[in-house]
Design a protein around this motif. Structure first.
Motif, mmCIF file in Angstrom:
data_model
loop_
_atom_site.group_PDB
_atom_site.id
_atom_site.type_symbol
_atom_site.label_atom_id
_atom_site.label_comp_id
_atom_site.label_asym_id
_atom_site.label_seq_id
_atom_site.Cartn_x
_atom_site.Cartn_y
_atom_site.Cartn_z
ATOM 1 N N GLY A 25 23.616 14.544 3.415
ATOM 2 C CA GLY A 25 23.083 13.843 4.579
ATOM 3 C C GLY A 25 22.776 14.745 5.754
ATOM 4 O O GLY A 25 22.168 15.802 5.612
ATOM 5 N N MET A 26 23.222 14.348 6.941
ATOM 6 C CA MET A 26 22.857 15.072 8.159
ATOM 7 C C MET A 26 23.475 16.459 8.258
ATOM 8 O O MET A 26 23.107 17.223 9.136
ATOM 9 N N LYS A 27 24.350 16.832 7.344
ATOM 10 C CA LYS A 27 24.920 18.180 7.337
ATOM 11 C C LYS A 27 23.957 19.186 6.697
ATOM 12 O O LYS A 27 24.186 20.385 6.754
ATOM 13 N N CYS A 28 22.880 18.697 6.108
ATOM 14 C CA CYS A 28 21.898 19.536 5.425
ATOM 15 C C CYS A 28 20.775 19.931 6.385
ATOM 16 O O CYS A 28 20.343 19.134 7.226
ATOM 17 N N ALA A 29 20.277 21.144 6.240
ATOM 18 C CA ALA A 29 19.181 21.620 7.085
ATOM 19 C C ALA A 29 17.876 20.876 6.803
ATOM 20 O O ALA A 29 16.989 20.842 7.646
ATOM 21 N N ALA A 30 17.759 20.246 5.636
ATOM 22 C CA ALA A 30 16.540 19.519 5.284
ATOM 23 C C ALA A 30 16.563 18.068 5.757
ATOM 24 O O ALA A 30 15.556 17.378 5.653
ATOM 25 N N TRP A 31 17.694 17.581 6.278
ATOM 26 C CA TRP A 31 17.788 16.191 6.736
ATOM 27 C C TRP A 31 16.877 15.974 7.925
ATOM 28 O O TRP A 31 16.828 16.777 8.845
ATOM 29 N N ARG A 32 16.115 14.892 7.894
ATOM 30 C CA ARG A 32 15.197 14.543 8.974
ATOM 31 C C ARG A 32 15.524 13.148 9.476
ATOM 32 O O ARG A 32 15.757 12.233 8.674
ATOM 33 N N TRP A 33 15.531 12.981 10.772
ATOM 34 C CA TRP A 33 15.783 11.670 11.354
ATOM 35 C C TRP A 33 14.501 10.870 11.364
ATOM 36 O O TRP A 33 13.448 11.375 11.740
ATOM 37 N N ALA A 34 14.576 9.610 10.956
ATOM 38 C CA ALA A 34 13.415 8.731 10.923
ATOM 39 C C ALA A 34 13.326 7.880 12.182
ATOM 40 O O ALA A 34 12.293 7.296 12.461
ATOM 41 N N GLU A 35 14.404 7.803 12.921
ATOM 42 C CA GLU A 35 14.440 6.988 14.122
ATOM 43 C C GLU A 35 14.694 7.874 15.331
ATOM 44 O O GLU A 35 15.312 8.926 15.211
ATOM 45 N N PRO A 36 14.223 7.470 16.493
ATOM 46 C CA PRO A 36 14.443 8.261 17.695
ATOM 47 C C PRO A 36 15.930 8.401 18.014
ATOM 48 O O PRO A 36 16.743 7.578 17.595
ATOM 49 N N LYS A 37 16.261 9.425 18.740
ATOM 50 C CA LYS A 37 17.658 9.676 19.101
ATOM 51 C C LYS A 37 18.120 8.625 20.102
ATOM 52 O O LYS A 37 17.621 8.548 21.212
ATOM 53 N N GLY A 39 22.000 6.191 20.696
ATOM 54 C CA GLY A 39 23.314 5.825 20.173
ATOM 55 C C GLY A 39 23.916 6.912 19.305
ATOM 56 O O GLY A 39 23.568 8.080 19.380
ATOM 57 N N SER A 40 24.816 6.509 18.439
ATOM 58 C CA SER A 40 25.488 7.468 17.571
ATOM 59 C C SER A 40 24.682 7.723 16.300
ATOM 60 O O SER A 40 23.849 6.914 15.898
ATOM 61 N N ALA A 41 24.944 8.837 15.657
ATOM 62 C CA ALA A 41 24.253 9.195 14.420
ATOM 63 C C ALA A 41 24.578 8.206 13.306
ATOM 64 O O ALA A 41 23.804 8.050 12.373
ATOM 65 N N ASP A 42 25.703 7.518 13.391
ATOM 66 C CA ASP A 42 26.075 6.553 12.363
ATOM 67 C C ASP A 42 25.133 5.361 12.318
ATOM 68 O O ASP A 42 25.065 4.662 11.321
ATOM 69 N N GLN A 43 24.403 5.110 13.392
ATOM 70 C CA GLN A 43 23.510 3.958 13.450
ATOM 71 C C GLN A 43 22.069 4.321 13.121
ATOM 72 O O GLN A 43 21.272 3.442 12.830
ATOM 73 N N ARG A 44 21.723 5.597 13.152
ATOM 74 C CA ARG A 44 20.345 6.031 12.913
ATOM 75 C C ARG A 44 20.081 6.227 11.433
ATOM 76 O O ARG A 44 20.968 6.525 10.662
ATOM 77 N N ARG A 45 18.817 6.094 11.041
ATOM 78 C CA ARG A 45 18.442 6.331 9.651
ATOM 79 C C ARG A 45 17.620 7.607 9.553
ATOM 80 O O ARG A 45 16.944 8.000 10.494
ATOM 81 N N GLY A 46 17.704 8.228 8.402
ATOM 82 C CA GLY A 46 16.958 9.445 8.157
ATOM 83 C C GLY A 46 16.560 9.536 6.697
ATOM 84 O O GLY A 46 16.684 8.577 5.939
ATOM 85 N N TYR A 47 16.120 10.725 6.304
ATOM 86 C CA TYR A 47 15.690 10.937 4.929
ATOM 87 C C TYR A 47 15.780 12.413 4.591
ATOM 88 O O TYR A 47 15.896 13.263 5.472
ATOM 89 N N CYS A 48 15.686 12.711 3.317
ATOM 90 C CA CYS A 48 15.713 14.098 2.852
ATOM 91 C C CYS A 48 14.330 14.708 3.045
ATOM 92 O O CYS A 48 13.346 14.226 2.480
ATOM 93 N N GLY A 49 14.237 15.753 3.824
ATOM 94 C CA GLY A 49 12.971 16.429 4.038
ATOM 95 C C GLY A 49 12.455 17.129 2.790
ATOM 96 O O GLY A 49 11.259 17.336 2.640
ATOM 97 N N MET A 50 13.348 17.454 1.857
ATOM 98 C CA MET A 50 12.941 18.097 0.603
ATOM 99 C C MET A 50 12.283 17.094 -0.341
ATOM 100 O O MET A 50 11.537 17.470 -1.227
ATOM 101 N N ALA A 51 12.570 15.816 -0.153
ATOM 102 C CA ALA A 51 12.030 14.774 -1.027
ATOM 103 C C ALA A 51 10.720 14.199 -0.502
ATOM 104 O O ALA A 51 10.172 13.286 -1.082
#
Length: 66
Positions: A25-37, A39-51
């Protein structure tokens, strides 16, 4: 997806090695956030930038954020 849900998926970088490892997840350098910053990171969604880029709409509850 939320970053804690990512561990249910295999990391695409490990698939070629023969032994798939879970996404970190967010511990990876390829993790990308899909939602604006906001609140906390636990509420935001993201995706794998490698995928590739995200293909899902933003969380309707949070679309007004930004």
């Amino acid at each position: 997806m939320k970053h804690e849900e990512a561990r249910n998926y295999a990391c695409p970088q490990t698939l070629a090695g023969g032994t798939p490892a879970p996404c970190i997840g967010m511990k990876c350098a390829a993790w990308r956030w899909a939602e604006p910053k906001w609140g906390s990171a636990d509420q935001r969604r993201g995706y794998c930038g490698m995928a590739g880029e995200q293909k899902f709409p933003l969380n309707p509850e949070n679309e007004h954020q930004g």
